[in-house]
Design a protein around this motif. Structure first.
Motif, PDB file in Angstrom:
ATOM      1  N   ASN A 177      72.907  35.178   5.868  1.00  0.00           N
ATOM      2  CA  ASN A 177      72.518  33.862   6.368  1.00  0.00           C
ATOM      3  C   ASN A 177      73.540  33.312   7.362  1.00  0.00           C
ATOM      4  O   ASN A 177      73.179  32.616   8.303  1.00  0.00           O
ATOM      5  N   LEU A 178      74.810  33.640   7.168  1.00  0.00           N
ATOM      6  CA  LEU A 178      75.827  33.211   8.127  1.00  0.00           C
ATOM      7  C   LEU A 178      75.772  34.027   9.418  1.00  0.00           C
ATOM      8  O   LEU A 178      75.977  33.499  10.504  1.00  0.00           O
ATOM      9  N   SER A 179      75.480  35.323   9.303  1.00  0.00           N
ATOM     10  CA  SER A 179      75.459  36.168  10.491  1.00  0.00           C
ATOM     11  C   SER A 179      74.214  35.948  11.341  1.00  0.00           C
ATOM     12  O   SER A 179      74.203  36.291  12.525  1.00  0.00           O
ATOM     13  N   VAL A 180      73.167  35.379  10.772  1.00  0.00           N
ATOM     14  CA  VAL A 180      71.947  35.111  11.531  1.00  0.00           C
ATOM     15  C   VAL A 180      72.219  34.095  12.637  1.00  0.00           C
ATOM     16  O   VAL A 180      71.640  34.164  13.719  1.00  0.00           O
ATOM     17  N   LYS A 181      73.147  33.190  12.388  1.00  0.00           N
ATOM     18  CA  LYS A 181      73.482  32.191  13.407  1.00  0.00           C
ATOM     19  C   LYS A 181      74.079  32.844  14.647  1.00  0.00           C
ATOM     20  O   LYS A 181      73.926  32.341  15.745  1.00  0.00           O
ATOM     21  N   VAL A 182      74.728  33.985  14.464  1.00  0.00           N
ATOM     22  CA  VAL A 182      75.344  34.686  15.593  1.00  0.00           C
ATOM     23  C   VAL A 182      74.379  35.702  16.206  1.00  0.00           C
ATOM     24  O   VAL A 182      74.225  35.779  17.426  1.00  0.00           O
ATOM     25  N   THR A 183      73.701  36.467  15.366  1.00  0.00           N
ATOM     26  CA  THR A 183      72.882  37.582  15.853  1.00  0.00           C
ATOM     27  C   THR A 183      71.433  37.207  16.129  1.00  0.00           C
ATOM     28  O   THR A 183      70.739  37.920  16.842  1.00  0.00           O
ATOM     29  N   GLY A 184      70.939  36.153  15.531  1.00  0.00           N
ATOM     30  CA  GLY A 184      69.563  35.757  15.756  1.00  0.00           C
ATOM     31  C   GLY A 184      68.577  36.298  14.733  1.00  0.00           C
ATOM     32  O   GLY A 184      67.412  35.972  14.767  1.00  0.00           O
ATOM     33  N   GLY A 185      68.998  37.147  13.859  1.00  0.00           N
ATOM     34  CA  GLY A 185      68.122  37.656  12.814  1.00  0.00           C
ATOM     35  C   GLY A 185      67.744  39.106  13.004  1.00  0.00           C
ATOM     36  O   GLY A 185      68.117  39.745  13.990  1.00  0.00           O
TER      37      GLY A 185
END
Length: 134
Positions: free
Chosen positions: A118-126
């Motif tokens: 959930n934290l990495s989605v903010k960077v990678t977009g999902g």
């Protein structure tokens, strides 16, 4: 007169249109991930306990423990006995302790994975996932 088989044959020759959908996975629910990882951990715990019992039974029935015990007593002395250490109670108790610890660790790892995703989605977009209706 046409039979049911002929009607079905006509329907099966038609091409069905496939619809493809591309979606992004942008959120993993924390409690769902924890519950799923807990269920997976419980399954692994049961497998660990059953596999330990089966392996112990096979090794005990084939006489491997007796030969290892005789080797151990010849090296460590006659007062030492490996059969008291490797009893069914001690082995299964150790397997239960390992299964409980494994359950805690796998559940915690599932929770950490959900948080990190959930934290990495903010960077990678999902994560892009494709679906079709076949």
């Amino acid at each position: 007169m046409s039979s049911v088989a002929e009607k079905l044959a006509k329907k099966s020759t038609r091409k069905t249109t496939t619809k493809q959908v591309r979606l992004k996975l942008v959120y993993i629910d924390f409690w769902s991930a924890v519950k799923l990882s807990f269920l997976v951990a419980i399954c692994l715990a049961v497998v660990t306990i059953v596999a330990t019992f089966l392996i112990f039974t096979v090794l005990n029935q084939t006489g491997i423990f007796e030969s290892v015990n005789s080797l151990y007593t010849s090296i460590a002395g006659e007062t030492s006995n490996l059969n008291t250490i490797l009893s069914i109670g001690n082995v299964m108790g150790f397997a239960v302790v390992v299964a409980i610890l494994n359950t805690v660790v796998v559940t915690a790892l599932g929770a950490v994975f959900a948080l990190l995703y959930n934290l990495s989605v903010k960077v990678t977009g999902g994560l892009l996932v494709g679906f079709t209706n076949n």
